[in-house]
Design a protein around this motif. Sequence first.
Motif, PDB file in Angstrom:
ATOM      1  N   ALA A   1       0.851  -1.187   0.000  1.00 55.95           N
ATOM      2  CA  ALA A   1       0.000   0.000   0.000  1.00 55.95           C
ATOM      3  C   ALA A   1       0.887   1.238   0.000  1.00 55.95           C
ATOM      4  O   ALA A   1       2.090   1.161   0.299  1.00 55.95           O
TER       5      ALA A   1
ATOM      6  N   ARG B   1      -2.811   0.145  -6.280  1.00 57.32           N
ATOM      7  CA  ARG B   1      -2.887  -0.686  -5.085  1.00 57.32           C
ATOM      8  C   ARG B   1      -3.502   0.166  -3.977  1.00 57.32           C
ATOM      9  O   ARG B   1      -3.695   1.378  -4.160  1.00 57.32           O
ATOM     10  N   PRO B   2      -3.850  -0.403  -2.832  1.00 49.87           N
ATOM     11  CA  PRO B   2      -4.446   0.426  -1.775  1.00 49.87           C
ATOM     12  C   PRO B   2      -3.563   1.639  -1.454  1.00 49.87           C
ATOM     13  O   PRO B   2      -2.343   1.538  -1.397  1.00 49.87           O
TER      14      PRO B   2
ATOM     15  N   GLN C   1      -8.194   4.707   0.404  1.00 51.41           N
ATOM     16  CA  GLN C   1      -8.847   3.922   1.443  1.00 51.41           C
ATOM     17  C   GLN C   1      -9.039   4.743   2.703  1.00 51.41           C
ATOM     18  O   GLN C   1      -9.925   4.440   3.505  1.00 51.41           O
TER      19      GLN C   1
ATOM     20  N   LEU D   1      -4.906   1.525   7.286  1.00 55.16           N
ATOM     21  CA  LEU D   1      -4.613   0.827   6.025  1.00 55.16           C
ATOM     22  C   LEU D   1      -4.295  -0.637   6.316  1.00 55.16           C
ATOM     23  O   LEU D   1      -3.193  -1.100   6.068  1.00 55.16           O
TER      24      LEU D   1
ATOM     25  N   GLU E   1      -4.271  -4.803   6.201  1.00 54.33           N
ATOM     26  CA  GLU E   1      -4.153  -5.771   5.095  1.00 54.33           C
ATOM     27  C   GLU E   1      -5.537  -6.294   4.746  1.00 54.33           C
ATOM     28  O   GLU E   1      -6.388  -6.455   5.616  1.00 54.33           O
TER      29      GLU E   1
END
Length: 252
Positions: A21, A85-86, A115, A250, A252
């Motif tokens: 991330a 990706r995040p 996010q 954030l 997983e």
Amino acid sequence: MSAREGTRRWLIRDLDPDSRARLFCLPVSGIGASVFRAWPTRIGDIEVCPIQLPGRENRMRDPAYTSMEEFARDAADALGPCLDRPFAFFGHCFGARLGYGLAAELARRSAPLPQQLFASSCLAPHRGGYFGGGRNGPFTPETTDEEYLAELRYGAASRDEPEPPAELLALSIRVLRADTSLTCGYTPAGPGPTPLDITTISWTADTHTRPEEMDEWSAYGRVRQILLPGDDHTHRSAPDDLLRVIADGLPE
């Protein structure tokens, strides 16, 4: 200029293709990405990615933005390839306002959204187009060079830093004036149609923004409110409790 070169100008180091991330860190008013020089390059498996705005440091030859819409459009174009990706945005005061403006532009494009928006010591976007400022109130378009200079000197002294040389002070004033125009010209009526996940971060000894003033961020999405020990400048040292808040936001 290629898309890759355009993206690289906004970042102070190359991205790690193996990161899980990314945390994009937006600077405070008048300062560049060096404000995050004490931050680690990673928080666990989250890559820390300080953003360099034009008009600052290695981009000082580029004109600084005076329009949130122009900033958000260019930043979304440049950072688009990095949003695979995040990811999340972190900003303190002016930086959080930039983070919201950028997230709103991504929502308008139906692009990937952060996010989490970590908004440290920043009023909700509709609460007026000003930021922080000094002991005599927030910066406005009417703030004089002498008032900017006095606050820059006071800020350095309060952090036990040497006073910057005159040419750097003059550059900082120029950037502060552009930043003031940008934020004072951006007063959205309210939240857009896309709710965000927002973590508001307040500081116990903050002299600019009280914790209760952060409540209005709840109109912009799902909010968790955090109160941490520290003052207006504590975020610069990346304290462990702040890094834990980011890691928790954030997962997983």
